[in-house]
Design an enzyme around this catalytic site. Sequence first.
Site, PDB file in Angstrom:
ATOM      1  N   ILE A 159     -14.347  -5.699  -1.864  1.00  0.00           N
ATOM      2  CA  ILE A 159     -14.221  -7.345  -1.307  1.00  0.00           C
ATOM      3  C   ILE A 159     -14.915  -7.610  -0.234  1.00  0.00           C
ATOM      4  CG2 ILE A 159     -12.229  -7.797  -2.712  1.00  0.00           C
ATOM      5  CD1 ILE A 159     -10.229  -7.418  -0.212  1.00  0.00           C
ATOM      6  N   ASP A 160     -15.192  -8.908  -0.172  1.00  0.00           N
ATOM      7  CA  ASP A 160     -16.022  -9.218   1.128  1.00  0.00           C
ATOM      8  C   ASP A 160     -15.531  -8.834   2.463  1.00  0.00           C
ATOM      9  OD1 ASP A 160     -17.486 -10.482  -0.636  1.00  0.00           O
ATOM     10  OD2 ASP A 160     -16.992 -12.634   0.089  1.00  0.00           O
ATOM     11  N   LYS A 161     -16.010  -8.750   3.451  1.00  0.00           N
ATOM     12  CA  LYS A 161     -15.847  -8.369   4.825  1.00  0.00           C
ATOM     13  C   LYS A 161     -14.652  -9.430   5.312  1.00  0.00           C
ATOM     14  CE  LYS A 161     -17.277  -8.447   9.697  1.00  0.00           C
ATOM     15  NZ  LYS A 161     -18.390  -8.816  10.593  1.00  0.00           N
TER      16      LYS A 161
END
Length: 352
Positions: A159-161
Amino acid sequence: MIEDDDYTEEEVASEEEDELYEHYSVIADKGQALLRIDKFLTNRMENTSRNRIQTAADAGNILVNGVPVKSNYKVKPLDKISIVLPYPVRKVEILPEDIPLDIVYEDDDIIIVNKKAGMVVHPGHGNYTGTLVNALTWHLKDLPLFQNGDMRAGLVHRIDKNTSGILVIAKNERAHAELAKQFYDHTIDRTYVALVWGNMPEDEGTITGHIARSTKDRLKMAVYPEGNIGKHAVTHYKVLKRLGYVNLIECKLETGRTHQIRVHMEYIGHPLFNDERYGGDQILKGTTFTKYKQFVANCFALMPRHALHAKSLGFVHPRTKERVFFDSELPEDMAIVIEKWERYAAGSGQED
């Protein structure tokens, strides 16, 4: 199989949708006897299991003379065999780091982690330390899968940062292959919670649209509703709370494309609250009153990232074959901002 993450411009330039990079190649000998390609490559490659080879073949990452093949393909004399992946070879030393992890569940095969916002999943340009993989390499340092310095050891999705939430990591090759197939077959149940700008016209709906890199901004993705550009993507959403100028929604993914929820919500005119990359960091709905503008600015300051949390994950356990489900609470920053919007909506604008 590997989903969202944030990229630097350098990484995006080297990760075109249709561009593949050769990570391994070999030409079969003139006297090569017919042999299944999964067995052939397992014999040739160090530190690689047959399960991993089979998973790569299922994903279309093994080419023979430039054509994808399945793991039962029989290698012939002088075949040119390549393993290709959608990212370039990166020589990054994985340093085990004793970073605290919020471990939701762990057994001999899997570990479920609730990732905090701001943590990158795996090392890459500009983020060589402090990542989830660095932390896992320390935590699981006694396991063979985490002793070879693999930048994506155990990962089957990401998942995104600046997205918080649930991730499953495989602790051995068998679990990795089993989970990877479930992600590839889209049989994983994933639920996200997001705060979006605007009042959704319907209580629930489905967004369908191919996703590919934007031609205008290489750091962004874009939706291509017609034609063959990009990859098929489907997001189902349901409104959980209507809070005036914003809505709290639940999203369920059929596919796992880069920035899928973020770009799909922008596409239908409801960007995620405070999503800098997709325009949600501006006041898109509301009044012109100074007090309201200050209220939104306060919310942005309390949650300096896009309002997206990977809340739950359901899948078939790789060993027991039973369906398992893991859930998580909303992180504090997101919960506080939602509470502020609830008070604002209830008080018709009466909020500090």
